[in-house]
Design an enzyme around this catalytic site. Structure first.
Site, mmCIF file in Angstrom:
data_model
loop_
_atom_site.group_PDB
_atom_site.id
_atom_site.type_symbol
_atom_site.label_atom_id
_atom_site.label_comp_id
_atom_site.label_asym_id
_atom_site.label_seq_id
_atom_site.Cartn_x
_atom_site.Cartn_y
_atom_site.Cartn_z
ATOM 1 N N PRO A 33 0.788 -1.226 0.000
ATOM 2 C CA PRO A 33 0.000 0.000 0.000
ATOM 3 C C PRO A 33 0.823 1.281 0.000
ATOM 4 O O PRO A 33 1.247 1.779 1.038
ATOM 5 C CB PRO A 33 -0.839 -0.087 1.282
ATOM 6 C CG PRO A 33 -0.525 -1.375 1.907
ATOM 7 C CD PRO A 33 0.679 -1.942 1.262
ATOM 8 N N ARG B 192 16.647 1.069 3.676
ATOM 9 C CA ARG B 192 15.657 0.327 2.890
ATOM 10 C C ARG B 192 16.314 -0.374 1.713
ATOM 11 O O ARG B 192 17.270 0.156 1.125
ATOM 12 C CB ARG B 192 14.587 1.293 2.356
ATOM 13 C CG ARG B 192 13.990 2.212 3.404
ATOM 14 C CD ARG B 192 13.182 1.455 4.439
ATOM 15 N NE ARG B 192 12.088 0.747 3.832
ATOM 16 C CZ ARG B 192 10.929 1.284 3.495
ATOM 17 N NH1 ARG B 192 10.718 2.554 3.726
ATOM 18 N NH2 ARG B 192 9.977 0.559 2.954
#
Length: 286
Positions: free
Chosen positions: A2, A276
């Site tokens: 999402p 990340r």
DNA sequence: CTTTCTGTTAGAAA
DNA sequence: ATTTCTAACAGAAA
């Protein structure tokens, strides 16, 4: 899954399905998913109706008919909002249950039931997502934490340049910073930077005007394209109308480490930037 | 078996 | 003020 395009898709699907249906019950399997007291949460929602759904960044904002309240829903990494009516599933999260499998499952932590016997399931494997009732008047406090969105009318290259100016952080971490730019997550950050030909760990302030402009153009193009394709990434989602949304086939670098760059033939690399997983082409991106 | 990784982000630490 | 790191959690992959 999402990020902005996925949440936008979920918002639109839910709008055409749950608006003005009366809630007859709310089940809290894992009460800590809800930020309010469970008893208060149920009291305010049972008998109430969702009258509108909007979105800021990756956050869903559901307006309620009564009580002057808003229901905030954040899916974080693995949250899902799935509407089920007469055996058909609509809307989703990072992935829908396989067709034919049934809900609730072990990750269904909040369940809304409507008068027509349809249901809305909030599922979340990792339980990072949340639901929260707030007063309408407190919305500003929430939206203050969100920066401009890529498709907002007043988003301009100059605005992006202003955000990048004087900042030493890697450009990718600024794209991911929701207070600066709302809606971009790890997948689209990597895709935008590939399209712009900019390395993710470049210091923001080192970018030329030309590079900033490329990032601006790429962010609009990619987010719009992803919305058009219902933002679907890693799943086998099929909605109630049988439409398959699959943005995964447009991905140029995300998840393609070790594979050949579509543009130049070099090997796509994966490293870590701003904590990340980060995918890029060492030849195409400078 | 253990370790590392995962689409997010708030909050602490530096 | 900005940037970096970690925790929240569960499960899959290495």
């Amino acid at each position: 899954m999402p990020e902005l395009p996925e949440v936008e898709t979920i918002k639109n699907d839910l709008k055409s399905n749950v608006i003005r249906k009366k809630i007859v019950s709310v089940d809290l399997g894992k009460p800590r998913i809800v930020k309010n007291r469970g008893s208060e949460f149920k009291k305010q929602l049972v008998g109430n109706e969702f009258i509108d759904i909007s979105r800021i960044g990756k956050l869903l904002i559901i307006s309620l008919k009564r009580g002057g309240l808003l229901l905030l829903v954040h899916l974080k990494m693995t949250g899902q909002l799935i509407y089920c009516h007469q055996g058909k599933y609509v809307a989703g999260g990072h992935s829908l249950p396989k067709l034919g499998s049934s809900l609730p499952n072990k990750y269904s932590h909040v369940i809304f039931k409507f008068t027509d016997n349809s249901k809305l399931f909030f599922n979340d494997l990792r339980q990072f997502g949340y639901l929260q009732l707030i007063k309408r008047g407190d919305l500003k406090k929430v939206t203050n934490n969100y920066g401009i969105e890529p498709l907002q009318f007043n988003f301009k290259p100059e605005r992006l340049a202003e955000i990048f100016k004087k900042r030493t952080a890697p450009v990718k971490s600024l794209l991911l910073n929701q207070k600066l730019i709302a809606g971009i997550g790890n997948i689209y950050a990597d895709e935008v930077l590939f399209a712009a030909g900019v390395l993710p760990d470049r210091q923001a302030k080192s970018l030329s005007n030309k590079e900033v402009k490329k990032i601006f153009v790429a962010s609009q193009k990619i987010i719009a394209l992803a919305i058009k394709h219902r933002g679907t990434t890693f799943n086998d989602y099929v909605d109630a109308d049988g439409n398959v949304g699959s943005f995964v086939k447009f991905l140029k670098v995300y998840g393609r480490q070790g594979k050949t760059c579509f543009r130049c033939g070099a090997t796509v690399k994966k490293t870590k930037v701003a904590g990340r997983g980060t995918h890029f082409c060492p030849e195409c991106q400078k």
